[in-house]
Design an enzyme around this catalytic site. Structure first.
Site, PDB file in Angstrom:
ATOM      1  N   HIS A 197      20.512  29.622   7.637  1.00 39.35           N
ATOM      2  CA  HIS A 197      19.924  30.504   8.641  1.00 39.35           C
ATOM      3  C   HIS A 197      19.983  29.842  10.011  1.00 39.35           C
ATOM      4  CE1 HIS A 197      17.097  31.466   5.045  1.00 39.35           C
ATOM      5  NE2 HIS A 197      18.263  32.057   4.893  1.00 39.35           N
ATOM      6  N   TYR A 246      10.345  21.022   9.550  1.00 37.84           N
ATOM      7  CA  TYR A 246      11.066  21.078  10.810  1.00 37.84           C
ATOM      8  C   TYR A 246      10.164  21.496  11.948  1.00 37.84           C
ATOM      9  CZ  TYR A 246      11.770  26.146   9.991  1.00 37.84           C
ATOM     10  OH  TYR A 246      11.608  27.495   9.756  1.00 37.84           O
ATOM     11  N   ARG A 297      17.998  26.799   0.067  1.00 35.54           N
ATOM     12  CA  ARG A 297      17.409  27.641   1.117  1.00 35.54           C
ATOM     13  C   ARG A 297      18.349  27.643   2.317  1.00 35.54           C
ATOM     14  NH1 ARG A 297      11.543  28.647   1.112  1.00 35.54           N
ATOM     15  NH2 ARG A 297      10.632  27.729  -0.758  1.00 35.54           N
ATOM     16  N   LYS A 351      16.066  22.858  16.167  1.00 38.94           N
ATOM     17  CA  LYS A 351      15.262  22.429  15.027  1.00 38.94           C
ATOM     18  C   LYS A 351      15.433  20.931  14.832  1.00 38.94           C
ATOM     19  CE  LYS A 351      16.054  26.761  12.568  1.00 38.94           C
ATOM     20  NZ  LYS A 351      16.752  27.348  11.424  1.00 38.94           N
ATOM     21  N   GLU A 379       6.423   7.050  11.825  1.00 39.77           N
ATOM     22  CA  GLU A 379       6.092   7.955  12.931  1.00 39.77           C
ATOM     23  C   GLU A 379       7.231   8.967  13.010  1.00 39.77           C
ATOM     24  OE1 GLU A 379       4.262   6.979  17.095  1.00 39.77           O
ATOM     25  OE2 GLU A 379       6.448   6.786  17.242  1.00 39.77           O
ATOM     26  N   ARG A 393       0.809  -1.220   0.000  1.00 46.69           N
ATOM     27  CA  ARG A 393       0.000   0.000   0.000  1.00 46.69           C
ATOM     28  C   ARG A 393       0.843   1.270   0.000  1.00 46.69           C
ATOM     29  NH1 ARG A 393      -2.856  -1.014   5.453  1.00 46.69           N
ATOM     30  NH2 ARG A 393      -0.712  -1.634   5.820  1.00 46.69           N
ATOM     31  N   GLN A 436       6.417  24.684  17.418  1.00 43.33           N
ATOM     32  CA  GLN A 436       5.999  25.148  16.089  1.00 43.33           C
ATOM     33  C   GLN A 436       6.535  24.193  15.039  1.00 43.33           C
ATOM     34  OE1 GLN A 436       6.502  29.373  15.279  1.00 43.33           O
ATOM     35  NE2 GLN A 436       6.888  28.971  13.120  1.00 43.33           N
ATOM     36  N   ASP A 437       5.710  23.903  14.026  1.00 39.46           N
ATOM     37  CA  ASP A 437       6.123  23.098  12.885  1.00 39.46           C
ATOM     38  C   ASP A 437       6.050  23.959  11.632  1.00 39.46           C
ATOM     39  OD1 ASP A 437       5.747  19.663  13.227  1.00 39.46           O
ATOM     40  OD2 ASP A 437       5.440  21.023  14.893  1.00 39.46           O
TER      41      ASP A 437
END
Length: 172
Positions: free
Chosen positions: A62, A129, A59, A69, A29, A24, A47-48
C-alpha cells in the site's frame, strides 16, 4: 549512534539504530527528531501506527502520493518490500527487500509514491511506522503482492492475505 544510509532506490533510507544490551534486556531509542533532522530526514511525523501479525501473514503493498513512512519492527521479524509506484518515474516498478527485526534494529524510510508491504517471518511480529499524514484510505493505492509486472520475490509462496491484498483494491 544512528547511522542513515541511502538504499538502492531514490529517496529510500536505511536507518541503523544504536542498541544497548545487558543482562536485563536491551534498550533502543527509536526516534529523536534532532538527530534525524541533522541527518537530512526533515519529515514532520504526526501519526504512529502498529500492527501485529502471525507468521506468513502478508500485509500490503500500500501507499499514497503524500505520505512518508518510517518503518520499524518492534518484535519478531518481517521481510519488507518497498516499490516505486510513481508512474512518472523512470524507476517505476523498481523494488527492494529488507529484513527488519527486533534484533537488528533497522528502520526504513519510505517516501511518497512508494508502496510497502511486509511478510511476517517469525511466529508473531509487531510492525510500527511513523507517518507525516493522517490515514486516508481514499488516497491509497494497492499493488498485488504477486503482480507479474514487478516480479517481487517473497520468502513464501502462499501467504495469508486480507481481501484487499488478495484482490488488489479495497473491498466493500
Amino acid at each position: 549512534m544512528v547511522t542513515i544510509e541511502k538504499a538502492k532506490m531514490e529517496g529510500v533510507r536505511l536507518v541503523k539504530l544504536d542498541r544497548f544490551e545487558d543482562y536485563r534486556g536491551y534498550y533502543v531509542e527509536t526516534y529523536n527528531e534532532e538527530i534525524y533532522k541533522k541527518s537530512g530526514i526533515e519529515v514532520n511525523f504526526i501519526q504512529d501506527d502498529i500492527s501485529t501479525s502471525s507468521q506468513h501473514v502478508l500485509r500490503g503493498i500500500h501507499g499514497d502520493a503524500e505520505t512518508w513512512k518510517l518503518i520499524s519492527c518492534l518484535y519478531g521479524s518481517f521481510y519488507l518490500v518497498v516499490i516505486n509506484y510513481d508512474e512518472n518515474s523512470s524507476h517505476f516498478g523498481q523494488w527492494e527487500g529488507f529484513t527488519l527485526s527486533d534484533r537488528n534494529c533497522l528502520q526504513v524510510l519510505v517516501p511518497p509514491r512508494y508502496g510497502n508491504g511486509h511478510l511476517v517471518l517469525t511466529e508473531k511480529a509487531i510492525f510500527h511506522y511513523k507517518q507525516n499524514t493522517y490515514y486516508n484510505p481514499k488516497g491509497q493505492f494497492t499493488v498485488l503482492w504477486n503482480d507479474p509486472r514487478f516480479n517481487i520475490w517473497w520468502p513464501v509462496k502462499n501467504p495469508i492475505l486480507s481481501q484487499r491484498d488478495e484482490s488488489g483494491h479495497f473491498v466493500d
